[in-house]
Scaffold this active site. Structure first.
Site, mmCIF file in Angstrom:
data_model
loop_
_atom_site.group_PDB
_atom_site.id
_atom_site.type_symbol
_atom_site.label_atom_id
_atom_site.label_comp_id
_atom_site.label_asym_id
_atom_site.label_seq_id
_atom_site.Cartn_x
_atom_site.Cartn_y
_atom_site.Cartn_z
ATOM 1 C CE LYS A 319 2.676 -3.633 24.977
ATOM 2 N NZ LYS A 319 3.428 -4.359 23.946
ATOM 3 C CD GLU A 326 -0.313 -0.651 17.196
ATOM 4 O OE1 GLU A 326 0.883 -0.920 17.039
ATOM 5 O OE2 GLU A 326 -1.073 -1.325 17.906
#
Ligand code: ARG
Length: 497
Positions: A319, A326
């Site tokens: 990841k 965000e």
């Protein structure tokens, strides 16, 4: 004066602090002798306030943030009182000296912020009493904490708006810089999040420059509108002392004094308006952040953030998460919540001052801090990301993104009405779709089966590059247009003043 002592000793008792520890003994003596800096509401009370009363009433932890504005306003007020001969010059000098000492103490971190003195106004006044004695009690002549807090907070919000404009401009400059680098970098433009027409990354980024420009202009407007000085409105009705409100307004950089004393102490539009500016700006940041989140998804693969703006997963080693983007995307939530919080506090408040107004500061401070951080993080991300131009160009050329150009060609070359041209182009898309090819890969024969007038010239307009470059209308995606905007904005953003 008697009452001040009552209040002080009451507080000393309730907090378990003897006066000797709360104050330097000499200053305490001076205080006791004169009662300088009399508490505002102690006169008719015999009991000290209850612990819960104090707890709900206290605001020093919040409003100490504008200590500087509080002192600046007091300096202006004291100077005016002297000039108007409302207080004696030597008292004025003592007050100015004491205020200077307090500035030094606060800057040095030695100032005793005390919850028992409720708020920043009373903390400064109490300390002034300790420092200069009786003269301190004259500072509060012809003013109230009501006009004082309105003035202090306005000064703080005004500074905040100025500061925020600079931060937004930094972000705009970062966007312009990246837009210039990518004025020719093709990317798909979307409507309904579906491939629509080819544009460039530069054009896309410049859209945000426009958005943020409106934020700056809104903040500038709000600043102009709020720039009236409440000081001198006193508690609610003005004062019988011969004050010079224009003098204090000028000293504090206001355009003029507020024209109605009730409105002067009750108005918090300036704070709400600042919050509305912040809310809109946070919404714009949120939109850009969302696009970045999408663009850096490997399925898009348009951009990548460096390690400094990416985070990993504690379980999935592959990841690379865009946490900063965000979080910027999310900040719009709490910031618009701040707007709603203050708007709801103000709704239905009768004139003039109500203690509800003390709840005006937390949302403003919170929104300012959140937006300030979000803008700085976004500026960092804008400068940080790497664009995968090959990938973006390939995607820009896919999805029949030049179908409009095909229709436009039919209009321009065969004089077919646009609606009919749209239909023919739609049929071409359908044909390409069934053949599993792009529009540029249909044969001339296939095109001529849709309209016999079509010639090989059609292929000229079917590339993403041609499509984008053809949009030369003012504000369009053609790189030449984008460059013009880049030049214009660079000039505006780097101009002095
Ligand atoms: N701490 C108060 C506020 O923030 C200051 C004004 C207090 N005025 C009063 N009448 N109690 O609003």
């Amino acid at each position: 004066m008697q009452n001040r002592r009552n209040l002080l000793s009451g507080i000393a008792l309730s907090t378990g602090l003897g006066l000797a520890t709360a104050f330097r003994p000499k200053a305490a003596l001076a205080q006791a002798a004169t009662g300088g800096g009399q508490a505002m509401w102690g006169g008719r009370f015999t009991e000290k306030p209850g612990a819960l009363m104090q707890e709900i009433n206290v605001s020093i932890d919040v409003d100490r943030r504008f200590w500087r504005q509080d002192i600046t306003a007091s300096q202006a007020h004291a100077a005016m009182l002297v000039k108007q001969k409302i207080i004696a010059a030597d008292d004025g000098e003592k007050i100015q000296g004491g205020l200077k000492t307090i500035i030094g103490e606060i800057e040095a971190g030695t100032f005793p912020f005390r919850r028992e003195f409720e708020d920043i106004h009373l903390n400064v006044e109490a300390r002034l009493g300790e420092l200069i004695g009786p003269a301190s009690g004259r500072l509060h002549t012809a003013r109230s904490r009501n006009d004082q807090v309105a003035t202090d907070f306005k000064l703080w919000v005004r500074d905040a708006l100025d500061d925020m404009q600079l931060k937004v401009k930094d972000l705009q400059l970062a966007l312009v810089t990246r837009a210039e680098q990518h004025a020719d970098s093709l990317m798909p433009g979307f409507t309904h999040m579906q491939p629509a027409q080819p544009i460039t990354l530069g054009h896309h980024l410049m859209a945000y420059v426009e958005m943020f420009a409106r934020d700056v202009s809104r903040m500038a407007d709000a600043r102009t509108r709020m720039n009236e000085c409440p000081l001198g409105s006193a508690a609610l009705a003005g004062t019988s002392f011969p004050i010079d409100r224009t003098m204090t307004a000028q000293a504090l950089g206001f355009a003029r004094p507020t024209a109605n004393s009730l409105d002067g102490v009750a108005d918090r539009d300036f704070a709400l308006e600042a919050l509305s500016c912040f809310t809109l700006c946070a919404g714009h940041l949120s939109r850009l952040a969302e696009e970045m989140v999408i663009w850096c998804n490997p399925q898009f693969g348009f951009i990548a953030f460096s390690d400094s703006y990416s985070t990993g997963s504690s379980i999935m080693p592959q990841k690379r998460n865009p946490d900063a983007a965000e979080l910027v995307r999310a900040k719009s939530g709490p910031i618009s919540g701040d707007f709603l919080a203050l708007n709801t506090v103000l709704k239905g408040l009768p004139l003039a001052y109500d203690k509800d107004l003390q709840e005006d500061k937390p949302p403003v401070f919170h929104a300012f801090d959140a937006l300030d951080l979000a803008i700085r993080a976004m500026t960092g991300m804008v400068l940080d990301f790497k664009a995968n131009t090959a990938r973006m160009a390939a995607v820009a050329a896919s999805g029949f993104s030049t179908a409009t150009d095909l229709a436009d060609w039919l209009v321009q070359n065969l004089n077919i009405p646009f609606r009919e041209a749209h239909h023919i182009s739609g049929a071409a898309v359908k044909l390409a779709e069934t053949k599993g090819v792009e529009l540029s890969q249909l044969t001339l024969k296939q095109y001529q089966s849709l309209n016999p007038g079509i010639t090989a010239d059609i292929y000229r307009v079917l590339t993403a590059k041609a499509s984008c470059e053809a949009r030369t209308s003012y504000g369009g995606s053609a790189p030449a247009q984008v460059r013009q905007q880049v030049v214009r904005w660079k000039g505006l953003l780097t101009a002095k003043g």
